[in-house]
Design a protein around this motif. Sequence first.
Motif, PDB file in Angstrom:
ATOM      1  N   UNK A 167      -9.444  -6.593  17.646  1.00  0.00           N
ATOM      2  CA  UNK A 167      -9.491  -5.459  18.584  1.00  0.00           C
ATOM      3  C   UNK A 167      -8.070  -4.994  18.888  1.00  0.00           C
ATOM      4  N   UNK A 168      -7.460  -4.371  17.911  1.00  0.00           N
ATOM      5  CA  UNK A 168      -6.077  -3.934  18.016  1.00  0.00           C
ATOM      6  C   UNK A 168      -5.957  -2.546  17.413  1.00  0.00           C
ATOM      7  N   UNK A 169      -4.763  -1.970  17.475  1.00  0.00           N
ATOM      8  CA  UNK A 169      -4.552  -0.651  16.882  1.00  0.00           C
ATOM      9  C   UNK A 169      -3.159  -0.591  16.265  1.00  0.00           C
ATOM     10  N   UNK A 170      -3.048  -1.126  15.050  1.00  0.00           N
ATOM     11  CA  UNK A 170      -1.782  -1.148  14.331  1.00  0.00           C
ATOM     12  C   UNK A 170      -1.992  -0.621  12.917  1.00  0.00           C
ATOM     13  N   UNK A 171      -0.981   0.056  12.407  1.00  0.00           N
ATOM     14  CA  UNK A 171      -1.034   0.507  11.023  1.00  0.00           C
ATOM     15  C   UNK A 171      -0.726  -0.672  10.107  1.00  0.00           C
TER      16      UNK A 171
ATOM     17  N   UNK B  49     -16.066   2.219  12.317  1.00  0.00           N
ATOM     18  CA  UNK B  49     -17.213   2.776  11.591  1.00  0.00           C
ATOM     19  C   UNK B  49     -17.170   4.295  11.520  1.00  0.00           C
ATOM     20  N   UNK B  50     -16.499   4.930  12.460  1.00  0.00           N
ATOM     21  CA  UNK B  50     -16.419   6.389  12.474  1.00  0.00           C
ATOM     22  C   UNK B  50     -15.316   6.939  11.577  1.00  0.00           C
ATOM     23  N   UNK B  51     -14.490   6.074  11.026  1.00  0.00           N
ATOM     24  CA  UNK B  51     -13.465   6.537  10.089  1.00  0.00           C
ATOM     25  C   UNK B  51     -14.104   6.920   8.754  1.00  0.00           C
ATOM     26  N   UNK B  52     -13.375   7.703   7.974  1.00  0.00           N
ATOM     27  CA  UNK B  52     -13.941   8.296   6.762  1.00  0.00           C
ATOM     28  C   UNK B  52     -14.509   7.234   5.816  1.00  0.00           C
TER      29      UNK B  52
ATOM     30  N   UNK C 203     -12.187  -7.371   8.703  1.00  0.00           N
ATOM     31  CA  UNK C 203     -10.778  -7.716   8.769  1.00  0.00           C
ATOM     32  C   UNK C 203      -9.860  -6.613   9.302  1.00  0.00           C
ATOM     33  N   UNK C 204     -10.266  -5.358   9.192  1.00  0.00           N
ATOM     34  CA  UNK C 204      -9.430  -4.255   9.652  1.00  0.00           C
ATOM     35  C   UNK C 204      -9.462  -4.148  11.174  1.00  0.00           C
ATOM     36  N   UNK C 205      -8.298  -3.903  11.750  1.00  0.00           N
ATOM     37  CA  UNK C 205      -8.225  -3.836  13.213  1.00  0.00           C
ATOM     38  C   UNK C 205      -8.584  -2.446  13.720  1.00  0.00           C
ATOM     39  N   UNK C 206      -9.171  -2.393  14.915  1.00  0.00           N
ATOM     40  CA  UNK C 206      -9.506  -1.135  15.581  1.00  0.00           C
ATOM     41  C   UNK C 206      -9.761  -1.445  17.047  1.00  0.00           C
ATOM     42  N   UNK C 207      -9.598  -0.459  17.942  1.00  0.00           N
ATOM     43  CA  UNK C 207      -9.832  -0.715  19.365  1.00  0.00           C
ATOM     44  C   UNK C 207     -11.246  -1.234  19.643  1.00  0.00           C
ATOM     45  N   UNK C 208     -12.216  -0.776  18.847  1.00  0.00           N
ATOM     46  CA  UNK C 208     -13.599  -1.256  18.921  1.00  0.00           C
ATOM     47  C   UNK C 208     -14.251  -0.984  17.571  1.00  0.00           C
TER      48      UNK C 208
ATOM     49  N   UNK D 237      -5.505   3.422   7.235  1.00  0.00           N
ATOM     50  CA  UNK D 237      -4.167   2.837   7.317  1.00  0.00           C
ATOM     51  C   UNK D 237      -4.119   1.903   8.524  1.00  0.00           C
ATOM     52  N   UNK D 238      -4.653   0.708   8.322  1.00  0.00           N
ATOM     53  CA  UNK D 238      -4.822  -0.272   9.400  1.00  0.00           C
ATOM     54  C   UNK D 238      -4.339  -1.646   8.951  1.00  0.00           C
ATOM     55  N   UNK D 239      -3.823  -2.416   9.878  1.00  0.00           N
ATOM     56  CA  UNK D 239      -3.514  -3.808   9.579  1.00  0.00           C
ATOM     57  C   UNK D 239      -4.826  -4.565   9.395  1.00  0.00           C
ATOM     58  N   UNK D 240      -4.748  -5.724   8.742  1.00  0.00           N
ATOM     59  CA  UNK D 240      -5.970  -6.512   8.523  1.00  0.00           C
ATOM     60  C   UNK D 240      -5.615  -7.986   8.410  1.00  0.00           C
ATOM     61  N   UNK D 241      -6.508  -8.821   8.882  1.00  0.00           N
ATOM     62  CA  UNK D 241      -6.429 -10.263   8.660  1.00  0.00           C
ATOM     63  C   UNK D 241      -7.804 -10.867   8.910  1.00  0.00           C
ATOM     64  N   UNK D 242      -8.067 -11.967   8.245  1.00  0.00           N
ATOM     65  CA  UNK D 242      -9.397 -12.579   8.309  1.00  0.00           C
ATOM     66  C   UNK D 242      -9.481 -13.707   9.326  1.00  0.00           C
ATOM     67  N   UNK D 243      -8.442 -14.527   9.404  1.00  0.00           N
ATOM     68  CA  UNK D 243      -8.533 -15.771  10.164  1.00  0.00           C
ATOM     69  C   UNK D 243      -7.688 -15.740  11.423  1.00  0.00           C
ATOM     70  N   UNK D 244      -8.264 -16.248  12.509  1.00  0.00           N
ATOM     71  CA  UNK D 244      -7.473 -16.541  13.696  1.00  0.00           C
ATOM     72  C   UNK D 244      -6.834 -17.925  13.507  1.00  0.00           C
ATOM     73  N   UNK D 245      -7.661 -18.960  13.381  1.00  0.00           N
ATOM     74  CA  UNK D 245      -7.161 -20.310  13.110  1.00  0.00           C
ATOM     75  C   UNK D 245      -7.108 -20.524  11.604  1.00  0.00           C
TER      76      UNK D 245
END
Length: 233
Positions: free
Chosen positions: A55-59, A134-137, A124-129, A31-39
């Motif tokens: 490098x974020x932590x949002x649902x 990779x450690x998520x299910x 595309x999925x955000x995570x602190x690192x 359950x993570x936010x996602x996006x592909x492009x910065x610009x």
Amino acid sequence: MSEFKANILEWSRNVVAYCHEVATTPEYDMDLSFYAFQSLPKEQPELLILGINPAEQFSYADQYENPVWHLIEAKQMTPEVLLAGNPFYHEHKNWTIWKNLQKSFAQQEMQQILEESMYMNFVYFNSPNIEDLLNRRYGATAFKKCAEFSLGLITRIVKPKNILCLGTAGCFDYLPITSNGDSCLLRDSRRLLLKGKLDDIKAFGIPHPSGAHLADKKRVQIGEILKHEILGK
């Protein structure tokens, strides 16, 4: 509609369908936010800047309920919004990442290449690192699928002339890059500039520019070598 726009829209539809399913399946723990492009994406840029993932932590709900994304009515990501890039990108010149990149792209011709570059996430999925993801299910599977999407986009649709990975072990090493001989063009106690090829596209890797532990003179050295590699000067 141009062939590029048609192809990237179809690509975006496939990405959104997949990522939405992953983000809304409770068993996946994604359950993570996602996006592909910065610009904004563009065709055949001189330089594609590639980060490993946001490098974020949002649902997912944090994202589509935030008015800045213009997704409140849709209640999910849409292909059109995905293609519009990061809504905070207008602030990018204030980002530490960008300010440090500018130190390596200080000469006029290189400044222009940086300004006209395309900037995106490999996954595309955000995570602190990336280790957290990779450690998520379902994280490793999602990583692999996003990588497939990105590699297809880069090699068959965007077709940049050069790729710059933000991170050596944290980005460059995750890509299927080939090299002839020693891939390291500059090092001190660690690898400062890597070179290889992704298909026929020149690819480079540098320490992530958000880090404050690389001296400015090293960033300038990186830029001097990159200028020679990209411009032949």
